[in-house]
Design a protein around this motif. Structure first.
Motif, PDB file in Angstrom:
ATOM      1  N   ALA A  19       0.830  -1.205   0.000  1.00  0.00           N
ATOM      2  CA  ALA A  19       0.000   0.000   0.000  1.00  0.00           C
ATOM      3  C   ALA A  19       0.866   1.258   0.000  1.00  0.00           C
ATOM      4  O   ALA A  19       0.512   2.267  -0.597  1.00  0.00           O
ATOM      5  N   VAL A  20       2.009   1.195   0.671  1.00  0.00           N
ATOM      6  CA  VAL A  20       2.932   2.328   0.762  1.00  0.00           C
ATOM      7  C   VAL A  20       4.309   1.839   0.339  1.00  0.00           C
ATOM      8  O   VAL A  20       4.748   0.770   0.745  1.00  0.00           O
ATOM      9  N   ILE A  21       4.971   2.623  -0.479  1.00  0.00           N
ATOM     10  CA  ILE A  21       6.334   2.307  -0.907  1.00  0.00           C
ATOM     11  C   ILE A  21       7.295   3.034   0.023  1.00  0.00           C
ATOM     12  O   ILE A  21       7.169   4.251   0.220  1.00  0.00           O
ATOM     13  N   LEU A  22       8.218   2.293   0.589  1.00  0.00           N
ATOM     14  CA  LEU A  22       9.247   2.895   1.436  1.00  0.00           C
ATOM     15  C   LEU A  22      10.516   3.065   0.609  1.00  0.00           C
ATOM     16  O   LEU A  22      10.961   2.119  -0.053  1.00  0.00           O
ATOM     17  N   SER A  25      15.957   5.034   2.087  1.00  0.00           N
ATOM     18  CA  SER A  25      16.228   5.846   3.263  1.00  0.00           C
ATOM     19  C   SER A  25      15.208   5.572   4.369  1.00  0.00           C
ATOM     20  O   SER A  25      15.560   5.489   5.549  1.00  0.00           O
ATOM     21  N   ALA A  26      13.938   5.409   4.006  1.00  0.00           N
ATOM     22  CA  ALA A  26      12.893   5.095   4.989  1.00  0.00           C
ATOM     23  C   ALA A  26      13.101   3.690   5.549  1.00  0.00           C
ATOM     24  O   ALA A  26      12.941   3.471   6.753  1.00  0.00           O
ATOM     25  N   GLU A  27      13.464   2.746   4.688  1.00  0.00           N
ATOM     26  CA  GLU A  27      13.740   1.394   5.162  1.00  0.00           C
ATOM     27  C   GLU A  27      14.897   1.394   6.151  1.00  0.00           C
ATOM     28  O   GLU A  27      14.863   0.690   7.155  1.00  0.00           O
ATOM     29  N   GLN A  28      15.930   2.191   5.870  1.00  0.00           N
ATOM     30  CA  GLN A  28      17.073   2.269   6.780  1.00  0.00           C
ATOM     31  C   GLN A  28      16.653   2.874   8.114  1.00  0.00           C
ATOM     32  O   GLN A  28      17.098   2.434   9.170  1.00  0.00           O
ATOM     33  N   ARG A  29      15.772   3.865   8.072  1.00  0.00           N
ATOM     34  CA  ARG A  29      15.295   4.474   9.315  1.00  0.00           C
ATOM     35  C   ARG A  29      14.479   3.478  10.133  1.00  0.00           C
ATOM     36  O   ARG A  29      14.594   3.432  11.357  1.00  0.00           O
ATOM     37  N   VAL A  30      13.665   2.657   9.475  1.00  0.00           N
ATOM     38  CA  VAL A  30      12.922   1.603  10.175  1.00  0.00           C
ATOM     39  C   VAL A  30      13.920   0.645  10.833  1.00  0.00           C
ATOM     40  O   VAL A  30      13.750   0.262  11.997  1.00  0.00           O
ATOM     41  N   PHE A  69      -6.173  -6.710  10.783  1.00  0.00           N
ATOM     42  CA  PHE A  69      -6.478  -5.959   9.568  1.00  0.00           C
ATOM     43  C   PHE A  69      -5.380  -4.976   9.166  1.00  0.00           C
ATOM     44  O   PHE A  69      -5.513  -4.275   8.170  1.00  0.00           O
ATOM     45  N   ASP A  70      -4.297  -4.913   9.915  1.00  0.00           N
ATOM     46  CA  ASP A  70      -3.187  -4.041   9.541  1.00  0.00           C
ATOM     47  C   ASP A  70      -2.448  -4.626   8.344  1.00  0.00           C
ATOM     48  O   ASP A  70      -2.287  -5.841   8.215  1.00  0.00           O
ATOM     49  N   GLU A  71      -2.003  -3.741   7.461  1.00  0.00           N
ATOM     50  CA  GLU A  71      -1.131  -4.128   6.341  1.00  0.00           C
ATOM     51  C   GLU A  71       0.241  -4.397   6.945  1.00  0.00           C
ATOM     52  O   GLU A  71       0.688  -3.705   7.851  1.00  0.00           O
ATOM     53  N   ARG A  72       0.925  -5.399   6.413  1.00  0.00           N
ATOM     54  CA  ARG A  72       2.233  -5.772   6.946  1.00  0.00           C
ATOM     55  C   ARG A  72       3.235  -5.784   5.803  1.00  0.00           C
ATOM     56  O   ARG A  72       3.023  -6.456   4.796  1.00  0.00           O
ATOM     57  N   ILE A  73       4.322  -5.038   5.952  1.00  0.00           N
ATOM     58  CA  ILE A  73       5.371  -4.975   4.939  1.00  0.00           C
ATOM     59  C   ILE A  73       6.680  -5.409   5.608  1.00  0.00           C
ATOM     60  O   ILE A  73       7.099  -4.807   6.596  1.00  0.00           O
ATOM     61  N   GLU A  74       7.294  -6.438   5.050  1.00  0.00           N
ATOM     62  CA  GLU A  74       8.583  -6.895   5.576  1.00  0.00           C
ATOM     63  C   GLU A  74       9.683  -6.080   4.906  1.00  0.00           C
ATOM     64  O   GLU A  74       9.786  -6.062   3.689  1.00  0.00           O
ATOM     65  N   THR A  75      10.479  -5.389   5.711  1.00  0.00           N
ATOM     66  CA  THR A  75      11.613  -4.624   5.200  1.00  0.00           C
ATOM     67  C   THR A  75      12.892  -5.298   5.683  1.00  0.00           C
ATOM     68  O   THR A  75      12.839  -6.109   6.615  1.00  0.00           O
ATOM     69  N   PRO A  76      14.032  -4.987   5.096  1.00  0.00           N
ATOM     70  CA  PRO A  76      15.279  -5.611   5.542  1.00  0.00           C
ATOM     71  C   PRO A  76      15.581  -5.361   7.024  1.00  0.00           C
ATOM     72  O   PRO A  76      16.223  -6.176   7.664  1.00  0.00           O
ATOM     73  N   GLY A  77      15.077  -4.257   7.572  1.00  0.00           N
ATOM     74  CA  GLY A  77      15.386  -3.924   8.961  1.00  0.00           C
ATOM     75  C   GLY A  77      14.304  -4.263   9.956  1.00  0.00           C
ATOM     76  O   GLY A  77      14.483  -4.056  11.152  1.00  0.00           O
TER      77      GLY A  77
END
Length: 125
Positions: A19-22, A25-30, A69-77
């Motif tokens: 739903a949202v593209i990170l 830089s945002a992925e690194q902050r996460v 019901f939350d969207e879940r996005i797996e990021t490297p961090g």
């Protein structure tokens, strides 16, 4: 009709886009947030609570339990969640992390936002 005339139809499930593209830089902050997360935190969650002059604001907080019901996005961090009630306001958005000499924070490019307040802290859809 003979059985040989009936063709088998194969159903394929394709991955649905986030739903949202990170941005990277945002992925690194996460990843940085999760590295310093309080005990029990399982991820970071984006929501759009009602506040500000335009009605909705962006809020990023630690989360300690997954909500169905939350969207879940797996990021490297780590795991990034999007509040289920906020997804419709955020679909197609890009989330970035920006730092300069005076400020640091997440910045959103939201195609659903029809307007924002003068200070940029809240938006309307």
């Amino acid at each position: 009709m003979p059985d040989s005339a009936i063709k088998s139809v194969e159903t394929r499930i394709r991955a649905r886009p986030a739903a949202v593209i990170l941005t990277p830089s945002a992925e690194q902050r996460v990843a940085d947030l999760m590295a310093d997360a309080p005990e029990g935190a399982i991820g970071v969650k984006l929501s759009t609570p009602r506040r500000g002059c335009s009605g909705l604001a962006y809020s990023v907080d630690y989360v300690t339990e997954a909500v169905p019901f939350d969207e879940r996005i797996e990021t490297p961090g780590g795991t990034f969640f999007i509040d289920g009630g906020s997804v419709l306001y955020l679909v197609g958005s890009t989330m970035d992390w920006v730092e300069d000499d005076f400020t640091a924070g997440f910045v959103f490019a939201n195609p659903n936002a029809k307007g924002s307040c003068g200070c940029g802290e809240s938006f309307t859809v």
